[in-house]
Motif scaffolding. Structure first.
Motif, PDB file in Angstrom:
ATOM      1  N   ARG A 156      -1.475   4.368 -14.449  1.00  0.00           N
ATOM      2  CA  ARG A 156      -0.387   4.197 -13.481  1.00  0.00           C
ATOM      3  C   ARG A 156      -0.719   3.007 -12.598  1.00  0.00           C
ATOM      4  O   ARG A 156      -1.593   3.076 -11.744  1.00  0.00           O
ATOM      5  CB  ARG A 156      -0.221   5.457 -12.633  1.00  0.00           C
ATOM      6  N   ARG A 158      -0.074   0.791  -9.571  1.00  0.00           N
ATOM      7  CA  ARG A 158       0.614   0.976  -8.296  1.00  0.00           C
ATOM      8  C   ARG A 158      -0.031   0.109  -7.196  1.00  0.00           C
ATOM      9  O   ARG A 158      -0.609   0.615  -6.245  1.00  0.00           O
ATOM     10  CB  ARG A 158       0.557   2.453  -7.865  1.00  0.00           C
ATOM     11  N   GLY A 160       1.474  -1.760  -4.929  1.00  0.00           N
ATOM     12  CA  GLY A 160       2.225  -1.670  -3.682  1.00  0.00           C
ATOM     13  C   GLY A 160       2.449  -2.988  -2.972  1.00  0.00           C
ATOM     14  O   GLY A 160       2.692  -3.017  -1.762  1.00  0.00           O
ATOM     15  N   THR A 220       8.940  -3.246 -12.664  1.00  0.00           N
ATOM     16  CA  THR A 220       8.636  -1.843 -12.940  1.00  0.00           C
ATOM     17  C   THR A 220       8.993  -1.534 -14.386  1.00  0.00           C
ATOM     18  O   THR A 220       9.858  -2.189 -14.984  1.00  0.00           O
ATOM     19  CB  THR A 220       9.403  -0.899 -11.985  1.00  0.00           C
ATOM     20  N   ASN A 238       4.605   0.065 -11.565  1.00  0.00           N
ATOM     21  CA  ASN A 238       5.578  -0.186 -10.501  1.00  0.00           C
ATOM     22  C   ASN A 238       4.858  -0.966  -9.411  1.00  0.00           C
ATOM     23  O   ASN A 238       4.008  -0.424  -8.709  1.00  0.00           O
ATOM     24  CB  ASN A 238       6.125   1.128  -9.947  1.00  0.00           C
ATOM     25  N   ARG A 239       5.183  -2.242  -9.258  1.00  0.00           N
ATOM     26  CA  ARG A 239       4.471  -3.071  -8.291  1.00  0.00           C
ATOM     27  C   ARG A 239       4.926  -2.813  -6.860  1.00  0.00           C
ATOM     28  O   ARG A 239       4.262  -3.251  -5.916  1.00  0.00           O
ATOM     29  CB  ARG A 239       4.619  -4.552  -8.629  1.00  0.00           C
ATOM     30  N   ALA A 241       5.460   0.440  -5.595  1.00  0.00           N
ATOM     31  CA  ALA A 241       4.812   1.675  -5.158  1.00  0.00           C
ATOM     32  C   ALA A 241       3.297   1.460  -5.074  1.00  0.00           C
ATOM     33  O   ALA A 241       2.747   0.561  -5.702  1.00  0.00           O
ATOM     34  CB  ALA A 241       5.129   2.807  -6.128  1.00  0.00           C
ATOM     35  N   ASP A 242       2.634   2.326  -4.283  1.00  0.00           N
ATOM     36  CA  ASP A 242       1.182   2.191  -4.129  1.00  0.00           C
ATOM     37  C   ASP A 242       0.462   3.457  -4.570  1.00  0.00           C
ATOM     38  O   ASP A 242       1.068   4.397  -5.092  1.00  0.00           O
ATOM     39  CB  ASP A 242       0.812   1.786  -2.704  1.00  0.00           C
ATOM     40  N   HIS A 243      -0.843   3.481  -4.384  1.00  0.00           N
ATOM     41  CA  HIS A 243      -1.671   4.626  -4.746  1.00  0.00           C
ATOM     42  C   HIS A 243      -2.775   4.744  -3.706  1.00  0.00           C
ATOM     43  O   HIS A 243      -3.090   3.776  -3.000  1.00  0.00           O
ATOM     44  CB  HIS A 243      -2.261   4.452  -6.152  1.00  0.00           C
ATOM     45  N   ARG A 248      -6.265  -1.383  -2.538  1.00  0.00           N
ATOM     46  CA  ARG A 248      -5.340  -1.094  -3.636  1.00  0.00           C
ATOM     47  C   ARG A 248      -5.370  -2.155  -4.732  1.00  0.00           C
ATOM     48  O   ARG A 248      -4.741  -1.982  -5.772  1.00  0.00           O
ATOM     49  CB  ARG A 248      -3.931  -0.898  -3.088  1.00  0.00           C
ATOM     50  N   GLY A 253      -4.617   0.846  -9.650  1.00  0.00           N
ATOM     51  CA  GLY A 253      -3.951   2.056 -10.104  1.00  0.00           C
ATOM     52  C   GLY A 253      -4.952   3.105 -10.531  1.00  0.00           C
ATOM     53  O   GLY A 253      -6.139   3.048 -10.186  1.00  0.00           O
TER      54      GLY A 253
END
Length: 345
Positions: A156, A158, A160, A220, A238-239, A241-243, A248, A253
């Protein structure tokens, strides 16, 4: 060891953009002669030269090659410039490390690869994710058979960093203008990692779209891969959204590998957790790595890998000829998304 073997490798670089800082810092730590830098804007090149003690600064790439006569050229510029620089290096038989994306198209990549092969000169793509220490450890775990039969892997992405009209402008503003973005610029890293860890692929099914209207390309999407060994791979990117992570951009991800004996999880802080099948508790795997430079010092690891090949004949990864497979998978992903169907590789 002969005098020739003792001689430091003479390295010349072109480019002074955002990511180049990591490559110059890594070259500075390696036992090489970092002899010259070239950049269209001399002031930017001079700043880097002052930081790392690079004696010669150029604004003309061809002049640098003829004056310095390097043993290796590191191309650290946007992809639209790569072919022209490779042509000049090939004409002189100079080995090259070329930043990714390799070229804007598969046709150009095939041309550049053949050009260097015909010149008898090495061409390596600076694909550094496979040199990140967590992937080296994951490969060790896989080769030890700890997971048993591999069922599937999912990553995933992410970071962000892709929200709003200012997305990417602070670091790499040309990202906004790329007609192909998520797969061509970012997911290509994971395509390479997947091949490094799990082997070759049979097919890809992709669905890609753009969320941020400030950019031209997709930001995305999902890609489903079928590997030749029967395992399945999922890239979910998905650039915007973050994690959860202290940084980050460290892993960008999270990854989960699932097998018949155990599951292995990579988190955003580079930590690895193993859970045996049928158990509820995870156990953190202790392994050595440095939180330095970019991505666990993967830039240094890649550049050292190339130096060891040129100096000692050590095995070499990331040759352009092999990297073309990544680009063909990328092309298949875009075709799959456009056609709305699975594409066989």
């Amino acid at each position: 060891m002969t005098d020739a073997a003792n001689k430091l490798l003479r390295v010349a670089c072109v480019g002074a953009g955002y990511f180049s800082q990591f490559q110059y810092e890594a070259w500075h730590r390696l036992e090489v002669d970092l002899a010259a830098i070239c950049n269209k804007t001399e002031a930017n090149a001079q700043k880097i030269a002052d930081s790392y003690g690079i004696e010669q600064v150029f604004t003309d790439f061809e002049q640098m090659l003829d004056s310095v006569k390097p043993d290796l050229v590191d191309i650290i510029t946007p992809p639209s410039t790569h072919v022209a620089y490779i042509e000049l290096a090939a004409a002189r038989g100079i080995p090259v490390i070329c930043q990714k994306p390799f070229t804007p198209s598969l046709k150009e990549a095939e041309y550049a690869t053949k050009l260097m092969e015909d010149a008898g000169a090495m061409l390596v793509i600076h694909e550094n994710f496979r040199f990140q220490p967590w992937y080296s450890e994951i490969k060790r775990v896989l080769e030890a058979g700890t997971l048993g039969d591999l069922y599937q892997v999912a990553f995933r992405l992410r970071p962000g960093d892709g929200q709003g009209p200012e997305a990417y402008l602070a670091r790499q503003p040309y990202f906004q203008e790329m007609e192909r973005f998520l797969v061509h610029e970012t997911a290509i890293h994971l395509i390479d990692v997947f091949r490094y860890l799990f082997g070759e692929m049979r097919s890809v099914t992709a669905a890609l779209r753009r969320l941020n209207p400030a950019i031209r390309g997709e930001d995305t999407g999902v890609m489903l891969f079928e590997f030749e060994n029967g395992a399945a791979g999922l890239f979910d990117g998905n650039r915007l959204a973050d994690h959860p992570a202290k940084n980050r951009r460290l892993t960008m991800g999270e990854m989960l590998l699932e097998g018949s004996k155990a599951s292995l999880r990579l988190d955003g802080d580079g930590r690895l957790f193993l859970r045996q099948h049928g158990e509820d508790q995870e156990r953190e795997i202790d392994y050595e790595w440095q939180n330095r430079n970019f991505g666990g010092d993967c830039v240094f690891a890649l550049q050292r890998h190339v130096v060891e090949h040129l100096q000692d004949g050590a095995p070499l990864m990331n040759r352009a000829r092999d990297y073309l497979t990544n680009i063909r998978i990328e092309e298949a992903a875009y075709s799959s998304s456009e056609l709305g169907k699975r594409v066989t590789l």
